[in-house]
Design a protein around this motif. Structure first.
Motif, PDB file in Angstrom:
ATOM      1  N   VAL A 154      -0.956   5.162  -1.456  1.00 16.91           N
ATOM      2  CA  VAL A 154      -0.120   3.973  -1.297  1.00 16.91           C
ATOM      3  C   VAL A 154      -0.914   2.745  -1.734  1.00 16.91           C
ATOM      4  N   PHE A 155      -2.173   2.652  -1.313  1.00 13.66           N
ATOM      5  CA  PHE A 155      -3.023   1.519  -1.691  1.00 13.66           C
ATOM      6  C   PHE A 155      -3.281   1.475  -3.203  1.00 13.66           C
ATOM      7  N   ILE A 186       7.422   6.269  -2.621  1.00  8.08           N
ATOM      8  CA  ILE A 186       6.808   5.241  -1.769  1.00  8.08           C
ATOM      9  C   ILE A 186       7.777   4.076  -1.576  1.00  8.08           C
ATOM     10  N   ALA A 204       2.975   6.174   4.000  1.00  2.00           N
ATOM     11  CA  ALA A 204       2.284   7.300   3.368  1.00  2.00           C
ATOM     12  C   ALA A 204       2.755   8.630   3.949  1.00  2.00           C
ATOM     13  N   GLU A 205       2.824   8.713   5.264  1.00  2.00           N
ATOM     14  CA  GLU A 205       3.227   9.967   5.912  1.00  2.00           C
ATOM     15  C   GLU A 205       4.635  10.380   5.486  1.00  2.00           C
ATOM     16  N   SER A 216       3.735   0.367   9.164  1.00  2.00           N
ATOM     17  CA  SER A 216       2.353   0.445   8.671  1.00  2.00           C
ATOM     18  C   SER A 216       2.288   1.242   7.372  1.00  2.00           C
ATOM     19  N   PHE A 217       1.202   1.041   6.649  1.00  2.00           N
ATOM     20  CA  PHE A 217       0.957   1.823   5.442  1.00  2.00           C
ATOM     21  C   PHE A 217       0.880   3.307   5.793  1.00  2.00           C
ATOM     22  N   GLU A 218       0.331   3.610   6.977  1.00  2.00           N
ATOM     23  CA  GLU A 218       0.210   4.999   7.397  1.00  2.00           C
ATOM     24  C   GLU A 218       1.580   5.657   7.506  1.00  2.00           C
ATOM     25  N   GLU A 219       2.548   4.926   8.081  1.00  2.00           N
ATOM     26  CA  GLU A 219       3.905   5.476   8.195  1.00  2.00           C
ATOM     27  C   GLU A 219       4.537   5.682   6.829  1.00  2.00           C
ATOM     28  N   LYS A 277       0.663  -5.065   1.865  1.00  2.00           N
ATOM     29  CA  LYS A 277       2.099  -5.012   2.137  1.00  2.00           C
ATOM     30  C   LYS A 277       2.870  -6.069   1.345  1.00  2.00           C
ATOM     31  N   SER A 303      -1.101  10.327   0.559  1.00  2.00           N
ATOM     32  CA  SER A 303      -2.176   9.783   1.384  1.00  2.00           C
ATOM     33  C   SER A 303      -2.049   8.260   1.461  1.00  2.00           C
ATOM     34  N   ARG A 304      -2.694   7.695   2.474  1.00  2.00           N
ATOM     35  CA  ARG A 304      -2.732   6.234   2.615  1.00  2.00           C
ATOM     36  C   ARG A 304      -3.390   5.610   1.382  1.00  2.00           C
TER      37      ARG A 304
END
Length: 191
Positions: free
Chosen positions: A65-66, A33, A55-56, A50-53, A72, A61-62
């Protein structure tokens, strides 16, 4: 030694102090990460990532990361803490080979600059975030300040830096020199 319950969960617990498989996997995930985040923040910028990027590209998964970084800003702090830890490891290895305390300070600062320059965008975000949202847990300020303070006191005890100078003032002067180099380089780079 393998405990039955740990073995059922795919964990190996060893008496020699090595971490379990589960702990190693957690560290690997966190490392992935952080590696992805630093690359994306450098390439795209903090606000455009983004968190999505993250994570991907980290292949998690998102939510994962959380779990490690609730927002952030905490991800930035994680990057700063990770970089400081690396800096301290490298510095400690190299410092053992150096006698003069002032030379040790130069070595730490050189390593900091060398580690910072390739990631000007990320470092800029870390510095700005730490100024806008100060925190007692801020790893960059506390960890680097502690290392420098210890070395300044050592230099004073050896007579390499005048004893009448307040060590904290010396640390602030050294840190200010680093920030001057950083902002000079950052002003000439695409941010």
């Amino acid at each position: 030694r393998i405990r039955a319950s740990a073995a059922r969960n795919g964990e190996v617990e060893m008496d020699d102090g090595k971490s379990s498989l589960r702990e190693r996997k957690k560290l690997e995930t966190k490392r992935r990460i952080l590696d992805v985040a630093v690359r994306l923040f450098q390439e795209q910028g903090f606000d455009n990532t983004s968190f999505e990027e993250v994570a991907e590209q980290a292949d998690v998964s998102r939510a994962t990361v959380f779990n490690y970084f609730p927002n952030k800003r905490e991800l930035l702090r994680g990057l700063a803490a990770d970089e400081l830890e690396k800096l301290q490891e490298v510095a400690e290895q190299q410092l053992a080979e150096v006698d003069e305390a002032v030379s040790k300070i130069r070595l730490v600062m050189r390593q900091l600059v060398e580690d910072t320059l390739p990631y000007l965008n990320v470092t800029r975000y870390v510095i700005i975030s730490s100024m806008l949202y100060p925190s007692p847990e801020a790893p960059t300020a506390l960890g680097l300040g502690d290392v420098l303070h210890r070395l300044v006191v050592e230099a004073q005890e050896r007579g390499e830096i005048r004893r009448e100078l307040n060590p904290i003032d010396v640390v602030h002067a050294i840190s200010g020199a680093y920030l001057a180099v950083f902002f000079e380089q950052a002003s000439h780079s695409r941010l």
